[in-house]
Design an enzyme around this catalytic site. Structure first.
Site, PDB file in Angstrom:
ATOM      1  N   GLU A   1       1.259   5.261  12.261  1.00  0.00           N
ATOM      2  CA  GLU A   1      -0.047   4.926  12.539  1.00  0.00           C
ATOM      3  C   GLU A   1       0.331   3.148  12.774  1.00  0.00           C
ATOM      4  OE1 GLU A   1      -2.989   6.777  11.311  1.00  0.00           O
ATOM      5  OE2 GLU A   1      -4.579   5.278  12.358  1.00  0.00           O
ATOM      6  N   ASP A   2       0.684   2.578  11.772  1.00  0.00           N
ATOM      7  CA  ASP A   2       0.822   0.939  11.815  1.00  0.00           C
ATOM      8  C   ASP A   2       2.028   0.437  11.997  1.00  0.00           C
ATOM      9  OD1 ASP A   2      -2.048   1.330  11.437  1.00  0.00           O
ATOM     10  OD2 ASP A   2      -1.663   1.651   9.171  1.00  0.00           O
TER      11      ASP A   2
ATOM     12  N   ASP B   1     -24.320  13.250 -23.268  1.00  0.00           N
ATOM     13  CA  ASP B   1     -22.980  13.180 -22.990  1.00  0.00           C
ATOM     14  C   ASP B   1     -22.628  11.660 -22.465  1.00  0.00           C
ATOM     15  OD1 ASP B   1     -23.778  13.409 -20.696  1.00  0.00           O
ATOM     16  OD2 ASP B   1     -22.266  14.945 -19.943  1.00  0.00           O
TER      17      ASP B   1
ATOM     18  N   ASP C   1      -3.408   8.088  -0.964  1.00  0.00           N
ATOM     19  CA  ASP C   1      -3.768   7.169  -0.178  1.00  0.00           C
ATOM     20  C   ASP C   1      -5.064   6.640  -0.103  1.00  0.00           C
ATOM     21  OD1 ASP C   1      -3.426   5.670   2.667  1.00  0.00           O
ATOM     22  OD2 ASP C   1      -4.594   7.343   3.537  1.00  0.00           O
TER      23      ASP C   1
ATOM     24  N   HIS D   1       3.880   7.334   5.031  1.00  0.00           N
ATOM     25  CA  HIS D   1       2.819   7.810   5.751  1.00  0.00           C
ATOM     26  C   HIS D   1       2.163   7.003   6.634  1.00  0.00           C
ATOM     27  CE1 HIS D   1       0.446   5.507   2.636  1.00  0.00           C
ATOM     28  NE2 HIS D   1      -0.590   5.776   3.356  1.00  0.00           N
TER      29      HIS D   1
ATOM     30  N   HIS E   1       0.648  -1.083  -0.004  1.00  0.00           N
ATOM     31  CA  HIS E   1      -0.100   0.022  -0.006  1.00  0.00           C
ATOM     32  C   HIS E   1       0.715   1.378  -0.025  1.00  0.00           C
ATOM     33  CE1 HIS E   1      -3.073   3.021   1.318  1.00  0.00           C
ATOM     34  NE2 HIS E   1      -2.450   3.070   2.332  1.00  0.00           N
TER      35      HIS E   1
END
Ligand code: MN
Length: 477
Positions: free
Chosen positions: A63-64, A249, A127, A59, A35
């Protein structure tokens, strides 16, 4: 390290992130690191600078991945640290289920974090885009929450930034999770119509190509298909009233050329073979770009069999901007066809002017959603109306209560700035010190170094606690 720019810091971040997530799997069964890599690759595709790509790789490590923001700062520098911090902060904000006040407070916080650095938003969008692509692996309640947030917050944000393609993709990815029945209804309703429309478009494309050849105009002609979510929104408009025959369209043509003058020449060719539809006409967003920077010429014509065809004409550069948004937009402002280096950013890629125009966009976005029933009930945004965002001449954003004055602003920037305030300019014009500020204004404080303390009568009009306290402090002595 396929396709990531060769850069020692990117290399280092790659290894660092991969190690932090070792053994961890996503719901899809893929390693968590896949990821981070996907996000970094997307940022590279958008041609963002290496600092953003490094931050993209990192990033989620706070957090993880069990890392601290201090570790990031010491190993990758403060710029990367700030970006990772910003993305992590936004990730912690919850928009679902929370009561109105919390929701609004969180949105406000998000706007402030994002206003500090545009790159935070772009990393967050990358993300979200990758998370949406892998949403099918998540448990249903998570799917719904994330998809809804995407429709309400991130898709409009991509639009505001001028990344129209991303907006359409995010909406289509979210659509079946948020409105499953409506999604199926649109799919079934439109299938045959899409097929017919696409056949007609590919015929029209051939006709047009022949004509361009005759006229000696170098142009690429592409067919494109309307996004499903935007088709649904259109079907719900009162004048359409769910009648798909009124939508012309479903499939459309896009003409890409080298120069602006070729756009107008192409328009001439189009109108030579097909007559424009009178009531709808031509919209020239090259002469008058949309507020988000979008440029193109749109025309709607009667095709061979009388069927209406929508055609967009733009240069390759404009196309790149529409697809890749801000990154490309600012990129072209500097120099054509070279990738951005960190040096360029220091030299002014994120110059005060550019930053200022971005935060101003953010404010108008905030106003837009505050007044829009389309994405959210306006109710939720009422509380946002009690706050304003104003800017320093450098483009730093300050979040103040409604009716805040230049004195409140000065004290919000720094105590000593407040104490020495002698005058103020708003958007370049001198104003009274008790003049209430409005969202989006740029405030410049003029100081008098000889002024020793604030005036007592400022207490009659300041609204922030900080300003009151500081002024009172001096009045006592
Ligand atoms: Mn992530």
């Amino acid at each position: 390290m396929n396709k990531l720019p060769k850069d020692p810091l990117i290399q280092k971040a790659y290894v660092f992130a991969e190690k932090s997530f070792i053994g961890q799997k996503r719901f899809s069964g893929d390693p968590v690191f896949s990821h981070s890599l996907a996000v970094a690759l997307l940022l590279a595709e958008w041609r963002l600078d290496s600092t953003s790509i490094v931050a993209g790789l990192l990033h989620d490590v706070v957090e993880d991945g069990g890392k601290t923001i201090e570790q990031i700062r010491s190993q990758f520098g403060d710029q990367v640290g700030d970006l990772v911090w910003g993305v992590t902060k936004i990730g912690e904000l919850k928009f679902r289920g929370s009561d109105e006040e919390v929701f609004v407070e969180n949105l406000r916080k998000m706007l402030v974090v994002m206003a500090k650095d545009l790159r935070v938003v772009l990393i967050k969008l990358a993300d979200r885009y990758h998370n949406m692509q892998t949403l099918s692996f998540l448990p249903p309640e998570k799917q719904f929450r994330i998809a809804k947030e995407t429709l309400e917050i991130y898709a409009p944000m991509a639009e505001r930034l001028g990344i129209g393609e991303l907006k359409g993709k995010l909406e289509d990815l979210a659509f079946p999770y948020v409105y499953p029945k409506e999604h199926d209804w649109v799919v079934n309703l439109s299938q045959d119509y899409f097929q017919k429309a696409e056949k007609q478009i590919s015929q029209a494309k051939e006709d047009l190509k022949k004509e361009f050849k005759k006229e000696n105009i170098k142009a690429e002609v592409h067919g494109r298909r309307k996004h499903l979510y935007s088709l649904w929104r259109k079907l719900l408009r009162p004048e359409i009233n769910k009648d798909i025959n009124k939508i012309y369209d479903l499939a459309a043509l896009r003409i890409l050329v080298d120069e602006v003058r070729d756009c107008y020449a192409s328009l001439g060719v189009v109108h030579k073979i097909w007559k424009p539809v009178p009531a709808i006409g031509i919209r020239d967003f090259i002469a008058q770009p949309k507020p988000n920077g979008y440029r193109s010429i749109h025309t709607t014509v009667f095709g061979k069999d009388g069927r209406i065809i929508e055609i967009q004409i733009r240069t390759f550069e404009m196309h790149d901007q529409a697809e890749n948004g801000v990154a490309a937009h600012w990129h072209y402002g500097q120099q054509k066809n070279t990738s951005l280096s960190d040096k360029k950013i220091e030299q002014g890629f994120f110059a005060p002017d550019a930053k200022l125009s971005w935060v101003k966009q953010l404010v108008s976005w905030q106003k837009e959603i505050a007044g829009s029933h389309e994405y959210l009930e306006a109710l939720k945004f009422d509380a946002l109306k009690h706050r304003i965002f104003v800017f320093s001449p450098k483009g730093d954003v300050y979040d103040l209560p409604v009716d805040a004055t230049p004195i409140d602003f000065a004290y919000a920037v720094h105590t000593s700035l407040g104490d020495h305030t002698a005058g103020a300019k708003v958007d370049g014009k001198m104003v009274q010190l008790n003049e209430p500020l409005k969202s989006g204004q740029t405030v410049e404080i003029i100081i008098d170094k000889n002024k020793k303390k604030p005036s007592r009568d400022w207490l009659n009009f300041v609204v922030t606690q900080t300003a009151k306290k500081e002024i009172q402090k001096h009045s006592k002595t």
